[in-house]
Design a protein around this motif. Structure first.
Motif, PDB file in Angstrom:
ATOM      1  N   SER A 178     -22.270-100.514  71.651  1.00  0.00           N
ATOM      2  CA  SER A 178     -21.571-100.001  70.376  1.00  0.00           C
ATOM      3  C   SER A 178     -22.265 -99.259  69.308  1.00  0.00           C
ATOM      4  O   SER A 178     -23.238-100.003  68.622  1.00  0.00           O
ATOM      5  CB  SER A 178     -20.634-101.075  69.871  1.00  0.00           C
ATOM      6  OG  SER A 178     -19.756-100.780  68.785  1.00  0.00           O
ATOM      7  N   VAL A 179     -21.941 -98.131  68.777  1.00  0.00           N
ATOM      8  CA  VAL A 179     -22.702 -97.402  67.835  1.00  0.00           C
ATOM      9  C   VAL A 179     -22.341 -97.961  66.370  1.00  0.00           C
ATOM     10  O   VAL A 179     -21.219 -98.345  66.375  1.00  0.00           O
ATOM     11  CB  VAL A 179     -22.874 -95.879  67.955  1.00  0.00           C
ATOM     12  CG1 VAL A 179     -23.498 -95.345  69.117  1.00  0.00           C
ATOM     13  CG2 VAL A 179     -21.334 -95.407  67.453  1.00  0.00           C
ATOM     14  N   CYS A 180     -23.342 -97.917  65.476  1.00  0.00           N
ATOM     15  CA  CYS A 180     -23.008 -98.495  64.168  1.00  0.00           C
ATOM     16  C   CYS A 180     -24.159 -98.026  63.155  1.00  0.00           C
ATOM     17  O   CYS A 180     -24.906 -97.390  63.704  1.00  0.00           O
ATOM     18  CB  CYS A 180     -23.033 -99.947  63.984  1.00  0.00           C
ATOM     19  SG  CYS A 180     -24.199-100.883  64.866  1.00  0.00           S
ATOM     20  N   ARG A 181     -24.045 -98.067  61.901  1.00  0.00           N
ATOM     21  CA  ARG A 181     -24.853 -97.459  60.924  1.00  0.00           C
ATOM     22  C   ARG A 181     -25.591 -98.700  60.050  1.00  0.00           C
ATOM     23  O   ARG A 181     -24.909 -99.906  59.871  1.00  0.00           O
ATOM     24  CB  ARG A 181     -24.249 -96.973  59.695  1.00  0.00           C
ATOM     25  CG  ARG A 181     -23.897 -95.689  60.478  1.00  0.00           C
ATOM     26  CD  ARG A 181     -23.707 -94.448  59.284  1.00  0.00           C
ATOM     27  NE  ARG A 181     -23.645 -93.219  59.623  1.00  0.00           N
ATOM     28  CZ  ARG A 181     -24.833 -92.564  60.097  1.00  0.00           C
ATOM     29  NH1 ARG A 181     -25.984 -92.823  60.001  1.00  0.00           N
ATOM     30  NH2 ARG A 181     -24.652 -91.039  60.497  1.00  0.00           N
ATOM     31  N   GLY A 182     -26.827 -98.785  59.853  1.00  0.00           N
ATOM     32  CA  GLY A 182     -27.501 -99.919  59.325  1.00  0.00           C
ATOM     33  C   GLY A 182     -29.091 -99.989  59.634  1.00  0.00           C
ATOM     34  O   GLY A 182     -29.242 -99.707  60.800  1.00  0.00           O
ATOM     35  N   ARG A 183     -29.981-100.328  58.786  1.00  0.00           N
ATOM     36  CA  ARG A 183     -31.282-100.179  59.232  1.00  0.00           C
ATOM     37  C   ARG A 183     -31.837-101.487  59.506  1.00  0.00           C
ATOM     38  O   ARG A 183     -33.039-101.692  60.299  1.00  0.00           O
ATOM     39  CB  ARG A 183     -32.279 -99.843  57.723  1.00  0.00           C
ATOM     40  CG  ARG A 183     -32.188 -98.571  57.410  1.00  0.00           C
ATOM     41  CD  ARG A 183     -32.628 -98.109  55.990  1.00  0.00           C
ATOM     42  NE  ARG A 183     -33.882 -98.442  56.258  1.00  0.00           N
ATOM     43  CZ  ARG A 183     -34.747 -99.063  55.351  1.00  0.00           C
ATOM     44  NH1 ARG A 183     -33.975 -99.511  54.319  1.00  0.00           N
ATOM     45  NH2 ARG A 183     -36.044 -99.243  55.422  1.00  0.00           N
ATOM     46  N   THR A 184     -30.937-102.572  59.366  1.00  0.00           N
ATOM     47  CA  THR A 184     -31.368-103.936  60.063  1.00  0.00           C
ATOM     48  C   THR A 184     -30.132-104.583  60.655  1.00  0.00           C
ATOM     49  O   THR A 184     -29.206-104.403  60.339  1.00  0.00           O
ATOM     50  CB  THR A 184     -32.092-104.761  58.871  1.00  0.00           C
ATOM     51  OG1 THR A 184     -31.109-105.122  57.870  1.00  0.00           O
ATOM     52  CG2 THR A 184     -33.200-104.219  58.096  1.00  0.00           C
ATOM     53  N   ALA A 185     -30.621-105.899  61.363  1.00  0.00           N
ATOM     54  CA  ALA A 185     -29.306-106.435  62.005  1.00  0.00           C
ATOM     55  C   ALA A 185     -28.354-107.118  60.865  1.00  0.00           C
ATOM     56  O   ALA A 185     -27.296-107.294  60.902  1.00  0.00           O
ATOM     57  CB  ALA A 185     -29.935-107.447  62.550  1.00  0.00           C
ATOM     58  N   GLN A 186     -29.177-107.553  59.506  1.00  0.00           N
ATOM     59  CA  GLN A 186     -28.334-108.008  58.324  1.00  0.00           C
ATOM     60  C   GLN A 186     -27.216-106.933  58.256  1.00  0.00           C
ATOM     61  O   GLN A 186     -26.243-107.567  57.467  1.00  0.00           O
ATOM     62  CB  GLN A 186     -29.513-108.433  57.345  1.00  0.00           C
ATOM     63  CG  GLN A 186     -30.344-109.552  57.506  1.00  0.00           C
ATOM     64  CD  GLN A 186     -30.873-109.673  56.221  1.00  0.00           C
ATOM     65  OE1 GLN A 186     -31.669-108.869  55.531  1.00  0.00           O
ATOM     66  NE2 GLN A 186     -31.119-111.015  56.030  1.00  0.00           N
ATOM     67  N   ASP A 187     -27.747-105.662  57.962  1.00  0.00           N
ATOM     68  CA  ASP A 187     -26.790-104.732  57.694  1.00  0.00           C
ATOM     69  C   ASP A 187     -25.419-104.603  58.527  1.00  0.00           C
ATOM     70  O   ASP A 187     -24.348-104.200  58.116  1.00  0.00           O
ATOM     71  CB  ASP A 187     -27.217-103.245  57.631  1.00  0.00           C
ATOM     72  CG  ASP A 187     -28.362-103.113  56.754  1.00  0.00           C
ATOM     73  OD1 ASP A 187     -28.400-104.067  55.859  1.00  0.00           O
ATOM     74  OD2 ASP A 187     -29.223-102.238  56.690  1.00  0.00           O
ATOM     75  N   ILE A 188     -25.782-105.122  59.917  1.00  0.00           N
ATOM     76  CA  ILE A 188     -24.425-104.941  60.901  1.00  0.00           C
ATOM     77  C   ILE A 188     -23.988-106.315  61.249  1.00  0.00           C
ATOM     78  O   ILE A 188     -23.219-106.364  62.507  1.00  0.00           O
ATOM     79  CB  ILE A 188     -25.015-103.996  62.072  1.00  0.00           C
ATOM     80  CG1 ILE A 188     -26.112-104.603  62.813  1.00  0.00           C
ATOM     81  CG2 ILE A 188     -25.177-102.564  61.501  1.00  0.00           C
ATOM     82  CD1 ILE A 188     -26.187-103.878  64.104  1.00  0.00           C
ATOM     83  N   SER A 189     -24.336-107.552  60.810  1.00  0.00           N
ATOM     84  CA  SER A 189     -24.179-108.830  61.164  1.00  0.00           C
ATOM     85  C   SER A 189     -22.526-108.868  61.401  1.00  0.00           C
ATOM     86  O   SER A 189     -22.189-109.435  62.191  1.00  0.00           O
ATOM     87  CB  SER A 189     -24.963-109.822  60.585  1.00  0.00           C
ATOM     88  OG  SER A 189     -24.313-109.961  59.322  1.00  0.00           O
TER      89      SER A 189
END
Length: 197
Positions: A178-189
């Protein structure tokens, strides 16, 4: 023989001879996309791609309990370990650029799922990435169990690759992609935790 997974496909990680796997490795590989067009070919491929594999550990309450990533290479419990940050896409001998080792048999019973993500820390989108994949490997014998092609190019900067989910004494592995936006895992947790809900 390894299974080529489709998005949303789930497999059991029980060994063929019975019993569950004790240790697995999630491997991630990628290359920089080759330049296109006259000027791109003239300039050559000078782009390095810094993708970061991460593991979000989810507890029985459905909350993110721990995060293993380039800023924390080992979980607090010591059962999930990251190979280290690869900032170029130049892989090791078996092709994986980054990997995460999980000792399934030693994980606390309170950890019910492990979500694996990949992000472009430098903010380059996935149109600059080629030949991306993730794979799950039996860490004790090196046998690849399944692989998911992640080469959907686009303007996204992250992917929720797959997750492991506890099922009694066994674990299942589900391909997400699944695609998403965010530079780190924290951004998409929050988004990553939602895929196993």
């Amino acid at each position: 023989m390894s299974i080529s997974l489709q998005k949303k496909q789930t497999i059991s990680l029980a060994k063929e001879g019975g019993g569950a796997l004790r240790k697995v490795v999630l491997g991630l590989g990628w290359d920089a996309a080759k330049p296109t067009g006259f000027f791109g070919k003239l300039m050559g491929n000078t782009t390095e791609i810094d993708l970061d594999a991460s593991c979000i550990m989810i507890d029985s309450a459905g909350k993110a309990a721990d995060l293993v990533w380039f800023r924390q290479l080992e979980s607090k419990c010591g059962q999930v370990q990251h190979s280290g940050d690869n900032r170029t896409g130049e892989g090791d001998g078996d092709g994986d650029d980054e990997s995460i080792l999980v000792s399934l048999s030693s994980l606390s019973s309170d950890i019910t799922s492990l979500v694996f993500t990949v992000n472009s820390f430098t903010g380059q989108n996935f149109s600059a990435v080629a030949n991306a994949y993730c794979r799950i490997v039996d860490a004790e014998n090196g046998k690849e169990l399944a692989r998911l092609n992640l080469s959907d190019q686009g303007n996204h900067t992250g992917l929720i690759m797959a997750y492991l989910k506890r099922n009694g004494d066994n674990w299942t592995f589900t391909a997400v992609g699944s695609v998403c936006r965010g530079r780190t895992a924290q951004d998409i947790s929050r988004e990553a935790v939602g895929v196993v809900a």
